[in-house]
Scaffold this active site. Structure first.
Site, short mmCIF file in Angstrom:
data_model
loop_
_atom_site.label_atom_id
_atom_site.label_comp_id
_atom_site.label_asym_id
_atom_site.label_seq_id
_atom_site.Cartn_x
_atom_site.Cartn_y
_atom_site.Cartn_z
CB SER A 133 97.80 35.86 55.90
OG SER A 133 98.21 36.13 57.23
CE LYS A 187 97.54 32.29 55.54
NZ LYS A 187 97.15 31.30 56.50
CG HIS A 190 102.37 34.17 56.32
ND1 HIS A 190 101.45 33.80 57.28
CD2 HIS A 190 102.41 35.51 56.34
CE1 HIS A 190 100.96 34.88 57.86
NE2 HIS A 190 101.53 35.93 57.31
CG ASN A 191 99.98 30.30 58.55
OD1 ASN A 191 99.98 31.35 57.91
ND2 ASN A 191 98.86 29.69 58.89
CD GLU A 194 100.61 33.51 62.18
OE1 GLU A 194 100.35 33.84 61.00
OE2 GLU A 194 99.79 32.91 62.90
P1 NBP Z 1 85.31 26.86 59.38
O1 NBP Z 1 86.67 26.32 59.10
O2 NBP Z 1 84.81 26.82 60.77
O3 NBP Z 1 84.27 26.09 58.42
C1 NBP Z 1 82.87 26.32 58.52
C2 NBP Z 1 82.25 26.44 57.15
O4 NBP Z 1 82.47 25.24 56.39
C3 NBP Z 1 80.75 26.63 57.23
O5 NBP Z 1 80.35 27.52 56.22
C4 NBP Z 1 80.24 25.22 56.95
O6 NBP Z 1 78.92 25.18 56.43
C5 NBP Z 1 81.20 24.80 55.89
N1 NBP Z 1 81.19 23.35 55.60
C6 NBP Z 1 81.59 22.32 56.35
BR1 NBP Z 1 82.22 22.44 58.06
N2 NBP Z 1 81.44 21.14 55.75
C7 NBP Z 1 80.92 21.42 54.55
C8 NBP Z 1 80.53 20.61 53.44
N3 NBP Z 1 80.70 19.29 53.45
N4 NBP Z 1 79.98 21.23 52.37
C9 NBP Z 1 79.84 22.57 52.35
N5 NBP Z 1 80.20 23.40 53.37
C10 NBP Z 1 80.75 22.83 54.45
O7 NBP Z 1 85.20 28.37 58.83
P2 NBP Z 1 86.21 29.61 58.99
O8 NBP Z 1 86.81 29.69 60.36
O9 NBP Z 1 85.45 30.75 58.45
O10 NBP Z 1 87.41 29.25 57.99
C11 NBP Z 1 87.19 29.01 56.60
C12 NBP Z 1 88.51 28.62 55.96
O11 NBP Z 1 89.44 29.72 56.09
C13 NBP Z 1 89.22 27.43 56.61
O12 NBP Z 1 89.84 26.65 55.61
C14 NBP Z 1 90.26 28.04 57.49
O13 NBP Z 1 91.38 27.19 57.69
C15 NBP Z 1 90.65 29.27 56.68
N6 NBP Z 1 91.23 30.35 57.45
C16 NBP Z 1 90.73 30.69 58.66
C17 NBP Z 1 91.30 31.74 59.37
C18 NBP Z 1 90.73 32.18 60.68
O14 NBP Z 1 91.31 33.07 61.30
N7 NBP Z 1 89.60 31.60 61.14
C19 NBP Z 1 92.37 32.43 58.84
C20 NBP Z 1 92.85 32.08 57.60
C21 NBP Z 1 92.27 31.04 56.92
P3 NBP Z 1 77.66 24.98 57.45
O15 NBP Z 1 77.38 26.36 57.96
O16 NBP Z 1 76.60 24.46 56.58
O17 NBP Z 1 78.10 24.03 58.53
#
Ligand code: NBP
Length: 483
Positions: A133, A187, A190-191, A194
């Site tokens: 988080s 988690k 937690h959300n 939130e």
């Molecule tokens: P995203 O959720 O936008 O995912 C993008 C990433 O996933 C890129 O690296 C992409 O690779 C990769 N990907 C996908 Br789409 N399909 C794939 C596949 N079949 N094989 C391998 N890689 C693949 O990224 P994020 O916003 O950084 O979030 C990452 C995780 O963290 C998520 O589960 C999200 O729920 C969680 N999270 C996010 C936040 C937040 O604030 N954003 C907070 C807490 C948790 P590519 O570049 O090759 O397309």
């Protein structure tokens, strides 16, 4: 700095915003980090922009990535939750050896984590579902981390996660939560909390704005002041920032320019669904999810605004403004307390259902920093569970009971005011009903049992003796004991 020959202590797969920030956090804290992304452009971009922040070992294939990790290998997956996570787990499990650890740091549904842990364990590797988080900023500067999975994985993973987690009073905001899906479960809750915390803040704002007729900048000052007392928290702090912000294009308060339809990604909904499944009344969280859904029902809202729905006799607010502001502060505190109490109830019920043995004190400790619901108030929650680890409900802790003495009348006044003003306050109001239900000597559930027995012979218990009973409703209305 990059060195292809150096073995990395930890690896990150998926270098979108969360993964690249987490990798930088590891590197900045002295860990050598292996990095890999499906499309190599993101890997190149990370190294180009931030390669000087620490030791990175970039790879363009999953096999090279795995080979660049020291044993037992530890790799955190930060890809889009769902199918992408399954695909990456499969690739890693294929390339890794027995005893290596695969960590999913995405927002996975805990039941998926339970399934994945079983599958990966059957392939001889460890799987850890870890809730992270704090959003982008937390990933870079110190998140709260909630790892589940086998205890032995925590022994290898613990120190490295502690090196990047937020830290409050010398305590890192990470600990082993429990087996398999426990980390993602807490988690999720937690959300959910939130969502409720944000909604009650929204309701307070709505009352001050349209009840007391205050402007956003003035309300920002009120929130700033509130942030130095019982409500001291990240969410109150950022609320003041958002309310003080002017739209750079028009100069109007930004909050007036933003479309009032709240988005959601699903973790609040999961919390509400799970609460229903476990039979835990998480009314504050569920109402918050519904409030977001209602806000986004744009067609229905437009029709209702254009239609003839009567408002009833709206009464003007007839109280001293300063007193009303203080009442709203106390109502907000009360409704927030209920939401946390309910969230901890859900965690307790989930922990019992799945045999996780989650310690609520751990959560009150690690949520104090890094995460979105970080708040001073968590110290009080920690103290409550320190005093009595088996509290039947958080609000029954003597400290909180004492607080509620001071909150209850203002809370009732605010719910009455919201009703008279025709302003929606779904969590303020439903939390008060929950509170009154919990303390009620008799509930209408007795009548419901009577109705159920009438139409479905569902039987009922008696207050005066043991056993299960039924009335012959369509016959002579005699009482029979069924067991
Ligand atoms: P995203 O959720 O936008 O995912 C993008 C990433 O996933 C890129 O690296 C992409 O690779 C990769 N990907 C996908 Br789409 N399909 C794939 C596949 N079949 N094989 C391998 N890689 C693949 O990224 P994020 O916003 O950084 O979030 C990452 C995780 O963290 C998520 O589960 C999200 O729920 C969680 N999270 C996010 C936040 C937040 O604030 N954003 C907070 C807490 C948790 P590519 O570049 O090759 O397309």
């Amino acid at each position: 700095m990059t060195d292809k020959n150096e073995l990395a202590q930890i690896g990150v797969v998926g270098l979108a915003v969360m993964g690249s920030n987490l990798a930088r956090n590891f590197a900045r804290n002295g860990n050598t980090v292996a990095v890999y992304n499906r499309s190599p452009e993101k890997t190149h971009a990370l190294i180009e922009a931030h390669g000087e922040e620490g030791n990175f070992v970039p790879s363009e294939t999953i096999e090279d990535f795995v080979a660049s990790l020291e044993r037992p290998r530890k790799a955190i997956i930060m890809v889009k939750a769902g199918k992408a996570t399954d695909a990456v787990i499969d690739q890693l499990a294929e390339a890794m050896d027995e005893g290596d650890v695969i960590i999913d740091g995405g927002n996975a549904l805990f039941t998926d984590t339970i399934r994945r842990e079983k599958d990966v364990a059957a392939r001889g590797k460890h799987f850890v579902g870890a809730g992270i988080s704090g959003g982008e900023e937390g990933a870079l500067n110190g998140p709260a981390i909630m790892p589940g999975g086998p205890k032995e994985s925590w022994e290898t993973l613990g120190p490295i996660l502690e090196s990047i987690a937020a830290n409050v009073d010398g305590t890192p905001c990470v600990t082993h939560i429990g087996p398999d899906g426990a980390g993602h479960f807490v988690k999720m809750v937690h959300n959910g909390i939130e969502y409720a915390d944000m909604q009650v803040i929204g309701e307070a704002y709505q009352l001050l704005r349209y009840g007391a007729g205050m402007e956003p900048a003035e309300i920002a000052e009120v929130f700033r002041e509130w942030n130095s007392g019982d409500l001291d928290s990240y969410l109150i702090e950022i609320t003041a920032e958002v309310l003080a912000q002017k739209d750079p294009e028009t100069g109007a308060p930004l909050v007036d320019v933003i479309v009032d339809a709240a988005g959601q990604k699903g973790t609040g909904r999961w919390t509400a669904i799970n609460g229903l499944e476990l039979g835990v009344p998480i009314t504050g969280i569920a109402e918050s999810v519904f409030a977001r859904a209602l806000s986004s029902s744009t067609a229905q809202r437009s029709a209702a605004q254009e239609g003839q729905l009567p408002a009833g006799t709206i009464q003007e607010l007839d109280v001293d403004k300063a007193e009303f502001i203080e009442d709203v502060r106390r109502a907000l505190y009360a409704a927030k307390l209920i939401a946390y109490s309910q969230g901890f109830d859900e965690i307790k019920a989930g922990s019992e259902e799945f045999g996780w043995d989650v310690d609520p004190r751990d959560l009150a400790t690690i949520w104090r920093g890094g995460c979105i619901i970080r708040a001073k108030f968590l110290d009080r929650i920690r103290a409550a569970y320190d005093n009595n680890a088996d509290l039947p409900a958080l609000i029954l802790d003597p400290y909180f009971e004492g607080e509620l003495e001071d909150l209850i009348d203002p809370w009732r006044r605010v719910v009455v005011a919201a009703t008279q003003l025709g302003l929606p306050a779904p969590v303020f109001a439903s939390s008060l009903s929950y509170y009154d239900s919990l303390r009620a000597e008799r509930l209408p559930a007795a009548l419901i049992q009577g109705q159920r027995d009438f139409f479905g012979a569902h039987t009922f218990k008696r207050t005066d003796k043991p056993g299960t009973f039924h009335i012959e409703w369509s016959g002579n209305r005699s009482l029979t004991q069924t067991d």
